[in-house]
Design an enzyme around this catalytic site. Sequence first.
Site, PDB file in Angstrom:
ATOM      1  N   GLU A   1       0.840  -1.199   0.000  1.00  0.00           N
ATOM      2  CA  GLU A   1       0.000   0.000   0.000  1.00  0.00           C
ATOM      3  C   GLU A   1       0.873   1.246   0.000  1.00  0.00           C
ATOM      4  O   GLU A   1       1.712   1.432   0.885  1.00  0.00           O
ATOM      5  CB  GLU A   1      -0.894   0.002   1.244  1.00  0.00           C
TER       6      GLU A   1
ATOM      7  N   ASP B   1      -7.054   2.387   7.825  1.00  0.00           N
ATOM      8  CA  ASP B   1      -6.972   2.491   6.365  1.00  0.00           C
ATOM      9  C   ASP B   1      -6.299   1.260   5.770  1.00  0.00           C
ATOM     10  O   ASP B   1      -6.708   0.755   4.723  1.00  0.00           O
ATOM     11  CB  ASP B   1      -6.198   3.753   5.968  1.00  0.00           C
TER      12      ASP B   1
ATOM     13  N   ASP C   1      -3.202   0.041  10.506  1.00  0.00           N
ATOM     14  CA  ASP C   1      -4.219   0.964  11.012  1.00  0.00           C
ATOM     15  C   ASP C   1      -5.531   0.713  10.278  1.00  0.00           C
ATOM     16  O   ASP C   1      -5.662  -0.244   9.519  1.00  0.00           O
ATOM     17  CB  ASP C   1      -3.759   2.427  10.856  1.00  0.00           C
TER      18      ASP C   1
ATOM     19  N   ASP D   1      -0.532  -0.764   5.973  1.00  0.00           N
ATOM     20  CA  ASP D   1      -0.343  -0.163   7.293  1.00  0.00           C
ATOM     21  C   ASP D   1      -1.158  -0.893   8.357  1.00  0.00           C
ATOM     22  O   ASP D   1      -2.243  -1.425   8.080  1.00  0.00           O
ATOM     23  CB  ASP D   1      -0.777   1.311   7.278  1.00  0.00           C
TER      24      ASP D   1
END
Length: 657
Positions: free
Chosen positions: A448, A525, A523, A521
Amino acid sequence: MTETLRRTSEVPADGNGRSRARAAAGGYTAESIQVLEGLEAVRRRPGMYIGSTDGRGLHHLVWEVVDNSIDEAMAGHATRIEVRIQSDGSLLNRDDGRGVPVGRQKQTGRDALEVVHTVLHAGGKFGGGGYKVSGGLHGVGVSVVNALSEWLRVESARDGKVWGQDYARGAPTGPVRALGPSNGRHGTTTVFKPDPEVFETLDFGFDTIAQRLRESAYLNKGIWISLADERAQPARERSFYFEGGLVSFVRHLNKDKDALHPRPIYIERREGPTAIEVALQYNDSFSETVLAFANNINTVDGGTHVTGFRAALTTSLNDWARRQGIIKDSSGNLSGDDVREGLTAVISVKLVEPQFEGQTKAKLGNAEVKGQVQGAVAEGIAQYLDENPGDGRRIIEKSLTAARAREAARKARDLVIRKSALEGSALPGKLADCQERDPERSELYIVEGDSAGGSAKQGRDRRSQAILPMFGKMLNVEKARLDKVLSSEKIRPLIIALGTGIGETFDLAKLRYHKVILLADADVDGAHIRTLLMTFFYRNMPDIVDNGHLYIAQPPLFRISTGKVTHYARDERERDRIVKEMKVKNLTVQRFKGLGEMNAEQLWETTMNPQTRTLLQVNTDNAAEADHMFTTLMGEKVAPRKDFIKAEARKVQNLDV
């Protein structure tokens, strides 16, 4: 288990007429041949009998024991099954069937109860006298469970008494003995504790077992199945009972989708000794969900019953549409892919002599079943469509729309191929390929973001690791047909890089990397990106998932350093443990907000080095649950997604926004 046979060169005979090959064979003589007695073979090579020694193999023990009780129910002798995960980690299974026979078994001279639990290929499912239909075919089920358990206890209530025997790692610890009067009770109770010397994990999954028991209750209408987990306080409990059988199953699978016709099509036929049950219903999605069972065993790789169903579905819909004038004589037929778009179906066959591929029974091989299922389904669908022409027209219209989209997808696919040829390279520009050409030794990291992609390209092992950066919002394929997927600028480079093609042209043998690793990541997102990518693979390239090629990388959230010593932690719990163990005051704790914050060396050390990284393999042990989850999270309906978020929100401890 895979064994390699070494081919040795031919050696001339010596003066005594004996071959000197014995010396060349490295001591491989008649004395090298071992015969494993009793259940020793199972303990030595458990993977041959249960597939693996991880969580999947652990739960295979549960299925073997529960399936014996299901067989009693199919034979008409049991109506209730109780499964209980006990507080000590053992599992209890009890039914109200006939109980395992006791008394001297003529071939061995031992008690029948002991023979069933200690001898491979011993049971009542061979001669046809004990069971007409059963999932247990090879007679190795409960004896394998016994062999791979630290201890097992069985009680058989029959003929007015309760009989019992105990075992330790497959060996009886005493004779079969009468425990007392049955007081009207009948059936079998088995309690076993998996052996820590065999299994990598001993943690039974409540949800995994519950889903399997739910399926069994759907497939055997009128049977009560209960599950309890005494490890939790208070104990978790579920019960399953369905009068509607397969119709209820299909409604459950479609509950978060809009059905094209309110009442599932239900077909029940008996073809000679084979009982056939099929339920199907179309919805407004673009995916196909077909679950197939033979004698209650989920045949995940399909088989002759699925082949017969698909042939009947395609032929019946085309014939009916032509009779109704919806498809003109000059037009081509709808394809199998066209008529299966938006289809949810459950196929269940029960037969006397099932031929499964392997002990794990993933595929049905009985040749006669194809014609039996095809005839029953063709007749049932034709009758339903004639009686419900409005439903039929809606199904055909959806199939025609799918056909038009398939043609558009073919043109888009051809465009991708032509464009690649004109550019002089079959690989997308952003792909940093690896030097290795053997797919088994090659890995593709789908990363990503451009910045993270840059670090990954610098930090990777160029010999075996390829990097494909992805950025921006990716298409949600749950809401898109294949033609739209192929036209997506985000997805097209991924399809080209993988090399398999897609849709009708998909070929797993052309997969260029046998490890496809999602790196995003740690997180919210990143989780969204991973979910979008997993949806793509599950819906459009399921064979990559089913064959164990899809992985999720686990990047760390924290870097803990003294200046001289550095550790990384994946979550808060691991961070706290490391800080406590280091016992140093002047610690620097850095929280990574994204992969882009790591330099190439850190990304290699934490996430890409095969010696130190953590990868999670993506699998779909439970197709029904996986389908439901993707529909809930990524589908058109908002309400199920809101309900899921509300239900799961209370479990969140550290939300990264």
